[in-house]
Enzyme design. Structure first.
Site, PDB file in Angstrom:
ATOM      1  CG  ASN A   9      20.489  15.609  -5.758  1.00  0.00           C
ATOM      2  OD1 ASN A   9      21.410  16.447  -5.989  1.00  0.00           O
ATOM      3  ND2 ASN A   9      20.823  14.945  -4.454  1.00  0.00           N
ATOM      4  CE  LYS A  11      22.955  11.975  -5.735  1.00  0.00           C
ATOM      5  NZ  LYS A  11      23.109  10.747  -5.317  1.00  0.00           N
ATOM      6  CG  HIS A  95      21.137  13.621  -0.401  1.00  0.00           C
ATOM      7  ND1 HIS A  95      22.154  12.635  -0.459  1.00  0.00           N
ATOM      8  CD2 HIS A  95      20.330  13.324  -1.457  1.00  0.00           C
ATOM      9  CE1 HIS A  95      21.725  11.790  -1.614  1.00  0.00           C
ATOM     10  NE2 HIS A  95      20.866  12.180  -2.241  1.00  0.00           N
ATOM     11  CD  GLU A  97      25.001  11.419  -2.476  1.00  0.00           C
ATOM     12  OE1 GLU A  97      25.053  12.558  -2.679  1.00  0.00           O
ATOM     13  OE2 GLU A  97      24.508  10.362  -2.880  1.00  0.00           O
ATOM     14  CD  GLU A 167      17.048  10.557  -2.395  1.00  0.00           C
ATOM     15  OE1 GLU A 167      17.024  10.479  -3.400  1.00  0.00           O
ATOM     16  OE2 GLU A 167      18.036  11.145  -1.461  1.00  0.00           O
ATOM     17  N   GLY A 173      22.601   5.140  -5.918  1.00  0.00           N
ATOM     18  CA  GLY A 173      23.430   5.159  -7.060  1.00  0.00           C
ATOM     19  C   GLY A 173      24.147   3.598  -7.095  1.00  0.00           C
ATOM     20  CB  SER A 213      18.787   2.949  -8.452  1.00  0.00           C
ATOM     21  OG  SER A 213      19.819   2.865  -7.727  1.00  0.00           O
TER      22      SER A 213
HETATM   23  P1  13P Z   1      20.689   7.759  -7.836  1.00  0.00           P
HETATM   24  O1  13P Z   1      19.064   8.154  -8.549  1.00  0.00           O
HETATM   25  O2  13P Z   1      21.728   8.275  -8.508  1.00  0.00           O
HETATM   26  O3  13P Z   1      20.367   6.467  -7.201  1.00  0.00           O
HETATM   27  O4  13P Z   1      20.580   8.894  -6.688  1.00  0.00           O
HETATM   28  C1  13P Z   1      19.529   9.246  -5.717  1.00  0.00           C
HETATM   29  C2  13P Z   1      19.702  10.494  -5.100  1.00  0.00           C
HETATM   30  O5  13P Z   1      20.419  10.565  -3.881  1.00  0.00           O
HETATM   31  C3  13P Z   1      18.888  11.494  -5.302  1.00  0.00           C
HETATM   32  O6  13P Z   1      18.814  12.416  -4.344  1.00  0.00           O
END
Ligand code: 13P
Length: 251
Positions: A9, A11, A95, A97, A167, A173, A213
């Site tokens: 992803n 982002k 997601h 976010e 997740e 992150g 992560s």
């Molecule tokens: P990270 O791997 O940066 O923690 O992000 C995970 C994520 O949100 C994948 O959709």
């Protein structure tokens, strides 16, 4: 039995040029991979350019979001139909976010899942608890609601086009991965929920990815767990070497 999936992803990162560069490196390094399904999800503007680079390779293209209608007066939105036209095979939905920053509800996400499947694309449905929800003992209740509502009114046949991504919000992150025990516990719980909502075969065949992560140094241990069928990778998917090492995990 379940084919593993490693998805990147990207982002809100990378210009069209940068996305093309990374996609070329990945195709170069991963063209031989057959054991694992590989998916990358660049930003919308880079999708057609990246689709041209992935053509003929085992890498599949995904988008990071969609609107739950095919066409119409929905200014600023994008539909599964048009994402398919741009070369996508899958869409990441729900997601954390988007749930947190854009207040997406489970009901809206469910509508997106239905529209995505109706367009012939795979839905990657994300769910996960916050640290507060985990610490207060609400985790299983939250995950149950996200899954039940997110998958409402789907048939077992439609579930073959759904991938679930667990997740935990506190691991995204932050550099804090869930321990393999924590991840396996939740994955097994989710598989049990899928069995209850659908049937044993649907649960046995459903791919459940871990996200939060994921890095080259923790992927091997995660993939060794029975109910972890792959990973949804954020930060580490932006670096070709890291992402390739994750795809070529050793379990
Ligand atoms: P990270 O791997 O940066 O923690 O992000 C995970 C994520 O949100 C994948 O959709």
């Amino acid at each position: 039995m379940r084919k593993p999936v490693i998805a990147g992803n990207w982002k809100l990162n990378k210009t069209i040029n940068e996305a093309e560069g990374l996609a070329r490196q990945l195709v170069d390094k991963l063209h031989h991979v057959t054991r694992t399904e590989i998916i990358i999800a660049p930003v919308f503007t880079a999708l057609p350019a990246v689709a041209r680079i992935l053509a003929g390779s085992p890498l599949q293209l995904a988008a990071q979001n969609c609107y739950p209608q095919e066409t119409g007066a929905f200014t600023g939105e994008i539909s599964p139909l048009l994402l398919k036209d741009a070369g996508c095979k899958a869409i990441i939905l729900g997601h954390s976010e988007r749930r947190q920053l854009l207040a997406e509800s489970d009901e809206l996400i469910n509508r997106k899942v239905h529209t995505t499947l109706a367009s012939g694309l795979t839905a990657i449905l994300c769910l996960g608890e916050t640290l507060e929800e985990r610490n207060s003992g609400a985790m299983f209740e939250v995950l149950t609601r996200q899954l039940k509502v997110g998958l409402a009114k789907l048939t077992p046949a439609q579930m073959t086009q759904v991938i679930i991504a667990y997740e935990p919000v506190w691991a995204i992150g932050t550099g804090k991965t869930a321990s393999t025990d924590q991840a396996q516990e939740v994955h097994s719980f989710i598989r049990g929920l899928v069995m209850g909502l659908f049937n044993q075969a649907t649960a046995d065949n459903c791919r459940i990815l871990y996200g939060g992560s994921v890095k080259p140094d923790n992927i091997d241990a995660l993939m060794a767990e029975d109910d972890i069928d792959g990973a949804l990778v954020g930060g580490a998917s932006l670096k070709a070497n890291d992402f390739c090492r994750i795809v070529e995990y050793q379990a």
